[in-house]
Design a protein around this motif. Structure first.
Motif, short mmCIF file in Angstrom:
data_model
loop_
_atom_site.label_atom_id
_atom_site.label_comp_id
_atom_site.label_asym_id
_atom_site.label_seq_id
_atom_site.Cartn_x
_atom_site.Cartn_y
_atom_site.Cartn_z
N GLY A 1 -72.06 36.08 -25.60
CA GLY A 1 -71.42 37.38 -25.41
C GLY A 1 -70.36 37.66 -26.47
O GLY A 1 -70.29 38.77 -27.01
N ALA A 2 -69.54 36.64 -26.77
CA ALA A 2 -68.52 36.81 -27.81
C ALA A 2 -69.17 37.00 -29.18
O ALA A 2 -68.70 37.81 -30.00
N TYR A 3 -70.26 36.28 -29.43
CA TYR A 3 -70.95 36.39 -30.71
C TYR A 3 -71.56 37.79 -30.87
O TYR A 3 -71.51 38.39 -31.95
N ALA A 4 -72.11 38.33 -29.76
CA ALA A 4 -72.66 39.69 -29.82
C ALA A 4 -71.56 40.71 -30.11
O ALA A 4 -71.73 41.64 -30.91
N GLY A 5 -70.41 40.55 -29.43
CA GLY A 5 -69.29 41.45 -29.70
C GLY A 5 -68.80 41.32 -31.14
O GLY A 5 -68.47 42.32 -31.79
N PHE A 6 -68.78 40.09 -31.66
CA PHE A 6 -68.39 39.85 -33.05
C PHE A 6 -69.30 40.61 -34.01
O PHE A 6 -68.83 41.30 -34.94
N LEU A 7 -70.62 40.51 -33.80
CA LEU A 7 -71.57 41.15 -34.71
C LEU A 7 -71.57 42.67 -34.58
O LEU A 7 -71.63 43.39 -35.59
N LEU A 8 -71.47 43.18 -33.36
CA LEU A 8 -71.57 44.62 -33.14
C LEU A 8 -70.35 45.39 -33.64
O LEU A 8 -70.45 46.58 -33.96
N THR A 9 -69.19 44.74 -33.70
CA THR A 9 -67.99 45.44 -34.15
C THR A 9 -67.85 45.45 -35.67
O THR A 9 -67.05 46.22 -36.19
N ILE A 10 -68.61 44.63 -36.36
CA ILE A 10 -68.52 44.63 -37.83
C ILE A 10 -68.92 45.98 -38.42
O ILE A 10 -68.22 46.52 -39.29
N PRO A 11 -70.05 46.60 -37.97
CA PRO A 11 -70.39 47.92 -38.53
C PRO A 11 -69.33 48.99 -38.26
O PRO A 11 -69.20 49.95 -39.03
N LEU A 12 -68.56 48.82 -37.17
CA LEU A 12 -67.50 49.79 -36.88
C LEU A 12 -66.47 49.84 -38.00
O LEU A 12 -65.93 50.90 -38.32
N ARG A 13 -66.20 48.69 -38.59
CA ARG A 13 -65.22 48.64 -39.69
C ARG A 13 -65.64 49.55 -40.83
O ARG A 13 -64.83 50.33 -41.36
N TYR A 14 -66.89 49.46 -41.24
CA TYR A 14 -67.37 50.26 -42.37
C TYR A 14 -67.50 51.74 -41.99
O TYR A 14 -67.29 52.61 -42.83
N LEU A 15 -67.81 52.00 -40.72
CA LEU A 15 -67.82 53.39 -40.25
C LEU A 15 -66.41 53.99 -40.32
O LEU A 15 -66.22 55.10 -40.81
N TYR A 16 -65.42 53.24 -39.84
CA TYR A 16 -64.05 53.74 -39.83
C TYR A 16 -63.50 53.92 -41.24
O TYR A 16 -62.68 54.80 -41.48
N GLN A 17 -63.93 53.09 -42.17
CA GLN A 17 -63.50 53.27 -43.56
C GLN A 17 -64.00 54.59 -44.14
O GLN A 17 -63.30 55.24 -44.92
N ARG A 18 -65.20 55.01 -43.71
CA ARG A 18 -65.79 56.24 -44.23
C ARG A 18 -65.18 57.49 -43.60
O ARG A 18 -65.15 58.56 -44.23
N ILE A 19 -64.71 57.38 -42.37
CA ILE A 19 -64.21 58.56 -41.67
C ILE A 19 -62.68 58.60 -41.66
O ILE A 19 -62.08 59.40 -40.94
N TRP A 20 -62.05 57.75 -42.46
CA TRP A 20 -60.60 57.60 -42.42
C TRP A 20 -59.86 58.90 -42.68
O TRP A 20 -58.80 59.15 -42.12
N GLU A 21 -60.40 59.76 -43.53
CA GLU A 21 -59.71 60.99 -43.94
C GLU A 21 -60.01 62.18 -43.02
O GLU A 21 -59.54 63.28 -43.30
N LEU A 22 -60.76 61.97 -41.95
CA LEU A 22 -61.08 63.08 -41.06
C LEU A 22 -59.83 63.58 -40.33
O LEU A 22 -58.81 62.89 -40.25
N HIS A 23 -59.94 64.82 -39.81
CA HIS A 23 -58.87 65.37 -38.98
C HIS A 23 -58.64 64.45 -37.78
O HIS A 23 -59.60 63.90 -37.21
N PRO A 24 -57.38 64.24 -37.35
CA PRO A 24 -57.11 63.29 -36.27
C PRO A 24 -57.93 63.52 -35.00
O PRO A 24 -58.40 62.55 -34.38
N VAL A 25 -58.12 64.78 -34.61
CA VAL A 25 -58.89 65.05 -33.39
C VAL A 25 -60.34 64.63 -33.57
O VAL A 25 -60.94 63.96 -32.71
N LEU A 26 -60.94 65.02 -34.70
CA LEU A 26 -62.33 64.63 -34.97
C LEU A 26 -62.44 63.13 -35.14
O LEU A 26 -63.42 62.51 -34.67
N LEU A 27 -61.45 62.53 -35.77
CA LEU A 27 -61.45 61.07 -35.94
C LEU A 27 -61.44 60.37 -34.58
O LEU A 27 -62.20 59.41 -34.36
N MET A 28 -60.63 60.86 -33.66
CA MET A 28 -60.56 60.26 -32.33
C MET A 28 -61.89 60.39 -31.59
O MET A 28 -62.35 59.44 -30.93
#
Length: 356
Positions: A48-75
């Motif tokens: 379970g921890a390993y699955a959480g580890f792997l699944l959250t890695i793509p979130l990092r790269y997604l958040y890097q791409r959307i960093w400049e979005l408007h705060p409401v849209l970002l949320m």
């Protein structure tokens, strides 16, 4: 230790990612000791921890791409992405329980799946919150370091700039020109030159190089200096200024252009046999301020960028000061002018008093 750890962003991410999910597995394991659980439950926790580890890695790269979005849209994007990630994790977790942890337990109630999904959602959302919190902390640390470096560079530049501006040769030439005007009974012109010299020196002494001023004020101070030089060179100095209205509102470091102009006069205009031409242009393009200063000096090198290796207050000091103030968000280039001479191109982020 926290400072150096967070300064290296890639290393800090992986250390925190591994440590965080290892801690998640450990906490769950300790909690399971309070109940009678089969040994295979340890494997379930690790998977379970390993699955959480792997699944959250793509979130990092997604958040890097959307960093400049408007705060409401970002949320909204963060919440949606966290929920999707949590849902996938819950499906994997449930499958792991069914296939590995054979305990005669297959809940039929939809509420169990909703509760499990919701728990995973809170965990992933907390991960996202920690990611953004650490990211903002790193940015604040970076801005703090740039500010400290800018302060140090600016104070050094100020001392060197004052010495350069109060260069005995510059003052001697200016005062000698004033004396000549008085001797030939050009008292009005001499008086105007004294006033310009006084205003220019006052501007040089009063303005903190750490702070920014509008390009219009910078040009006004620069024209005081150039008016003094025009008296020296008479008709041999032709100054052409073209600044757009939008560029006049841009904020720039004070005393940015004067050392570049003085370099051009000393090493280029003074060597021109006919008329020395100084062209100063500034305009805004794609939210970037472009400043272009060109001369028609006869001795410009074939590879002008090599001039940046020279020491002194001029080109190299200006580049170092911009580096301290803007990091990687600037450009400082030397190019050959046509048919002869040198061009200095400065590209900065477009900032105004209303939108610093």
């Amino acid at each position: 230790m926290a400072g150096p750890l967070f300064e290296h962003r890639d290393r800090s991410f992986w250390l925190l990612q591994i440590g965080g999910w290892a801690g998640y597995a450990l906490v769950n394991y300790i909690g399971s000791l309070m109940h009678e659980m089969r040994d295979i439950y340890t494997v379930v926790l690790l998977l379970g921890a390993y699955a959480g580890f792997l699944l959250t890695i793509p979130l990092r790269y997604l958040y890097q791409r959307i960093w400049e979005l408007h705060p409401v849209l970002l949320m909204l994007v963060v919440i949606t992405a966290s929920y999707v990630c949590a849902s996938i994790w819950a499906v994997i977790d449930n499958a792991t329980y069914w296939e590995i942890y054979k305990f005669g337990f297959r809940p039929d109630s939809p509420f169990f799946y909703f509760k499990n999904n919701l728990a995973k959602f809170y965990i992933v959302l907390s991960w996202s919150g920690l990611y953004f919190g650490i990211k903002y902390y790193q940015m604040l640390q970076g801005e703090r370091q740039k500010a400290l470096m800018a302060s140090s560079r600016a104070h050094q530049a100020q001392l060197k700039m004052l010495r350069y501006q109060l260069n005995p040769h510059f003052l001697f030439n200016s005062l000698n020109a004033i004396s000549t005007l008085i001797m030939v009974k050009e008292n009005d012109v001499a008086n105007k030159m004294v006033n310009k010299l006084s205003h220019f020196l006052r501007f040089s002494l009063d303005n903190d190089p750490i702070k920014k001023i509008t390009l219009q004020k910078e040009i006004d101070a620069l024209m005081l200096y150039l008016d003094i030089e025009k008296v020296r060179f008479d008709e041999r100095l032709d100054i052409r200024v073209s600044i757009t209205d939008e560029a006049k509102l841009a904020l720039v470091p004070s005393l940015l252009l004067q050392p570049l102009i003085e370099n051009a006069i000393k090493y280029a205009i003074a060597k021109v046999e006919d008329v020395g031409i100084l062209k100063l242009q500034a305009y805004v393009e794609q939210r970037r301020l472009v400043i272009l200063m060109c001369d028609n000096g006869p001795d410009a090198p074939d590879k002008p960028q090599a001039l940046l290796n020279n020491t002194g207050v001029g080109l190299q000091n200006t580049q170092e000061r911009l580096q301290a103030l803007y990091g990687k968000q600037f450009s400082f280039n030397l190019k050959p002018n046509q048919p002869q001479g040198l061009c200095v191109e400065i590209i900065l982020p477009y900032e105004t008093l209303e939108n610093p």
